[in-house]
Each structure stands twice: as C-alpha cells, then as structure tokens.
Motif scaffolding. Structure first.
Motif, PDB file in Angstrom:
ATOM      1  N   TYR A  19       0.477   5.059  -2.058  1.00 32.36           N
ATOM      2  CA  TYR A  19       0.679   6.421  -1.546  1.00 32.36           C
ATOM      3  C   TYR A  19       1.803   7.112  -2.315  1.00 32.36           C
ATOM      4  O   TYR A  19       1.738   8.294  -2.617  1.00 32.36           O
ATOM      5  N   ARG A  20       2.831   6.337  -2.634  1.00 37.47           N
ATOM      6  CA  ARG A  20       3.947   6.909  -3.400  1.00 37.47           C
ATOM      7  C   ARG A  20       3.478   7.323  -4.793  1.00 37.47           C
ATOM      8  O   ARG A  20       3.904   8.338  -5.327  1.00 37.47           O
ATOM      9  N   ARG A  22      -5.799   9.710   2.163  1.00 37.74           N
ATOM     10  CA  ARG A  22      -6.016   8.344   2.665  1.00 37.74           C
ATOM     11  C   ARG A  22      -7.338   7.785   2.151  1.00 37.74           C
ATOM     12  O   ARG A  22      -7.427   6.638   1.738  1.00 37.74           O
ATOM     13  N   THR A  27       0.826  -1.221   0.000  1.00 37.00           N
ATOM     14  CA  THR A  27       0.000   0.000   0.000  1.00 37.00           C
ATOM     15  C   THR A  27       0.858   1.268   0.000  1.00 37.00           C
ATOM     16  O   THR A  27       0.424   2.305  -0.487  1.00 37.00           O
ATOM     17  N   ARG A  52       0.153  11.217  13.483  1.00 37.39           N
ATOM     18  CA  ARG A  52      -0.850  11.924  12.681  1.00 37.39           C
ATOM     19  C   ARG A  52      -2.244  11.601  13.225  1.00 37.39           C
ATOM     20  O   ARG A  52      -2.446  10.576  13.891  1.00 37.39           O
ATOM     21  N   SER A 106       0.698  11.753   3.238  1.00 36.19           N
ATOM     22  CA  SER A 106      -0.192  10.698   3.726  1.00 36.19           C
ATOM     23  C   SER A 106      -0.856  11.052   5.053  1.00 36.19           C
ATOM     24  O   SER A 106      -1.683  10.299   5.547  1.00 36.19           O
ATOM     25  N   THR A 123       5.722  11.522   0.124  1.00 34.03           N
ATOM     26  CA  THR A 123       4.682  10.565   0.512  1.00 34.03           C
ATOM     27  C   THR A 123       4.404  10.641   2.006  1.00 34.03           C
ATOM     28  O   THR A 123       3.257  10.679   2.447  1.00 34.03           O
ATOM     29  N   SER A 124       5.482  10.661   2.779  1.00 38.55           N
ATOM     30  CA  SER A 124       5.324  10.685   4.227  1.00 38.55           C
ATOM     31  C   SER A 124       4.538  11.926   4.664  1.00 38.55           C
ATOM     32  O   SER A 124       3.687  11.864   5.549  1.00 38.55           O
ATOM     33  N   ARG A 146       0.676   0.912   7.114  1.00 31.19           N
ATOM     34  CA  ARG A 146       0.772   1.488   8.456  1.00 31.19           C
ATOM     35  C   ARG A 146      -0.527   1.308   9.251  1.00 31.19           C
ATOM     36  O   ARG A 146      -0.503   1.279  10.477  1.00 31.19           O
ATOM     37  N   ASP A 147      -1.637   1.211   8.500  1.00 31.27           N
ATOM     38  CA  ASP A 147      -2.963   1.199   9.133  1.00 31.27           C
ATOM     39  C   ASP A 147      -3.808   0.040   8.622  1.00 31.27           C
ATOM     40  O   ASP A 147      -5.025   0.123   8.619  1.00 31.27           O
TER      41      ASP A 147
HETATM   42  O1   DC Z   1       5.948   1.675   3.235  1.00 27.49           O
HETATM   43  P1   DC Z   1       6.522   2.875   2.452  1.00 27.49           P
HETATM   44  O2   DC Z   1       7.869   3.345   2.942  1.00 27.49           O
HETATM   45  O3   DC Z   1       6.495   2.654   0.986  1.00 27.49           O
HETATM   46  O4   DC Z   1       5.493   4.095   2.778  1.00 27.49           O
HETATM   47  C1   DC Z   1       5.728   5.384   2.320  1.00 27.49           C
HETATM   48  C2   DC Z   1       4.922   6.363   3.155  1.00 27.49           C
HETATM   49  O5   DC Z   1       3.527   6.137   2.947  1.00 27.49           O
HETATM   50  C3   DC Z   1       5.153   6.285   4.655  1.00 27.49           C
HETATM   51  O6   DC Z   1       5.877   7.400   5.126  1.00 27.49           O
HETATM   52  C4   DC Z   1       3.787   6.294   5.280  1.00 27.49           C
HETATM   53  C5   DC Z   1       2.817   6.228   4.151  1.00 27.49           C
HETATM   54  N1   DC Z   1       1.904   5.080   4.245  1.00 27.49           N
HETATM   55  C6   DC Z   1       0.759   5.253   4.973  1.00 27.49           C
HETATM   56  O7   DC Z   1       0.549   6.307   5.555  1.00 27.49           O
HETATM   57  N2   DC Z   1      -0.154   4.240   5.063  1.00 27.49           N
HETATM   58  C7   DC Z   1       0.060   3.065   4.441  1.00 27.49           C
HETATM   59  N3   DC Z   1      -0.854   2.094   4.534  1.00 27.49           N
HETATM   60  C8   DC Z   1       1.254   2.873   3.704  1.00 27.49           C
HETATM   61  C9   DC Z   1       2.172   3.897   3.633  1.00 27.49           C
END
Ligand code: DC
Length: 218
Positions: free
Chosen positions: A37-38, A107, A33, A185, A101, A97-98, A128-129
């Motif tokens: 977001y990326r 989201r 996922t 967040r 998001s 992305t960070s 993350r969620d």
């Molecule tokens: O897992 P990653 O490093 O590819 O994620 C990149 C950014 O996306 C990370 O800083 C947080 C966000 N992200 C998110 O908020 N929720 C998710 N389900 C996946 C990633």
C-alpha cells in the motif's frame, strides 16, 4: 496451497517485528502488505496527487506496477521497475497510505498480488484485512494489538533512537486517527476475524509474543 498465517492489527502493534521473527523461526516467507500500500501511495505522491482527489488516485492505479521481490530473504518493493523500499517508512508516505487505502479500487489493485504470494508458498502475512478478507481460509489467524499509549511509546522510542525529534502527544493523536480510519472504512475495515486469536502485546516482551504466535503455528 501454501501454509498461511495471517496477522492483523492496528498501527504500531508490532506486527512486522513479530512476523519477521516468526518467519525466521518457522521458515515462512514474511509478506508485509502495508509496504505494498505504501508503494502505491508513493506512486500517487510522485505524481502530485492528493489523497482527497479520489478520481485521480483511481486513474493513477492504472499505470502503477507494484511488485515484490525477495533479496537476501528480505522483501523489496518495486514500483514500475524501481526499488522504492528505502522510501516506504517516510511519515508523509504513511499518512498518504492511510488515506488512500480506504479507496476500494486501491485495495482491489493489490488483492491478487497478495493472494498469489500465499497460494504457492508458506507465508506469514501482516496487514489489516488479511484474516477477514485476503486469506479467509488461513491456517492460523492472529489479531495483534496493544494500547494506544504502548504503541505511541514504541514509535516515540524508535524515532528518538534515529535522532529524529518528535512529540509523544502528536504521535498518540496520529495513531488514534489511523485506528479510526482503518477500523471505520467501508471496504475491508480492520477488525478481528471471528476465528482469530487475540494477542495483546501491551505487557509482553517481543520474545513472549513470538513464542506465543510460533506456538500456534505448525
Ligand atoms: O502496516 P503499515 O503501517 O505499513 O500500513 C500502512 C497503511 O496501509 C495503514 O494505515 C493501513 C493500510 N493497510 C491496509 O489498509 N491494509 C493492509 N492489509 C495493510 C495496510
């Protein structure tokens, strides 16, 4: 309903490496996922939008079509019809992305896409969620983590192996900053779901982590 495995955890904990291997072993589809977001972040960057320009980010969500296809078993991310998979791991994309998001509309935009993938197929989905918000009824939930030092070392080794020059302290700082943002967040923060199994990979090999997680799945 497909069989659903959720893996959440901080940046650099090894989620994608592990999830890919467990998927192979168990015949699940791996859904990354973070890549979605990326993909959205690339859309904002290409339009010259800065992460702080929340209104512009929200507006730009309206004409972003992020979709996922599986080619030779690997996930490809398309943005408005163009395959952008090769750009997903750029450092600038990761930073954007960070920051983006945290925006609830960002989201919301990806939620249905994630749920639809899990509805009909057996998936192992990382993010993350996932266990707390996207798939609260997942069959197995894992919270995969590792110390900041371990995660920074892995990232350092990865970049060095690619021939990129980097600074260990800067990487560690960046990881801490991302943890801070992801965990604090307001919408869907990174946290362990109550019913998730905690796996700390700091002192484990990849094989040990895969064995542990695969052992929890059907
Ligand atoms: O897992 P990653 O490093 O590819 O994620 C990149 C950014 O996306 C990370 O800083 C947080 C966000 N992200 C998110 O908020 N929720 C998710 N389900 C996946 C990633």
């Amino acid at each position: 309903m497909g069989y659903n495995v959720a893996i959440d955890g901080p940046a650099g904990a090894g989620k994608s490496t592990i999830a890919k291997l467990v998927a192979e072993k168990k015949g699940f589809i791996y859904v990354d996922t973070g890549a979605m977001y990326r993909g959205l972040a690339i859309h904002f960057l290409d339009r010259g939008i800065k992460a702080e320009e929340t209104e512009k980010v929200i507006e730009a969500c309206g004409d972003a079509d992020v979709s996922i296809r599986y080619e030779d078993g690997t996930q490809q991310v398309y943005l408005n019809g163009t395959n952008i998979t090769g750009r997903l791991r750029d450092e600038a994309v990761g930073r954007m992305t960070s920051k983006c998001s945290v925006i609830p509309e960002v989201r919301e935009k990806l939620l249905d896409l994630q749920r639809d993938l899990a509805k009909t197929q057996d998936v192992i989905m990382d993010g993350r969620d996932i266990g707390t918000c996207v798939l609260p009824d997942a069959d197995v939930k894992i919270y995969l983590t590792a110390s900041v030092e371990t995660r920074a070392k892995r990232r350092y080794d990865e970049l060095t192996a690619k021939g990129e020059s980097c600074d260990f302290d800067e990487i560690a700082r960046d990881i801490k900053e991302r943890d801070e943002r992801d965990m604090n967040r307001e919408t869907a923060p990174l946290k362990k779901a109550e019913d998730a199994v905690l796996v700390d990979s700091s002192d484990m090999t990849i094989e040990e982590v895969v064995h542990t997680i695969a052992g929890l799945c059907r």
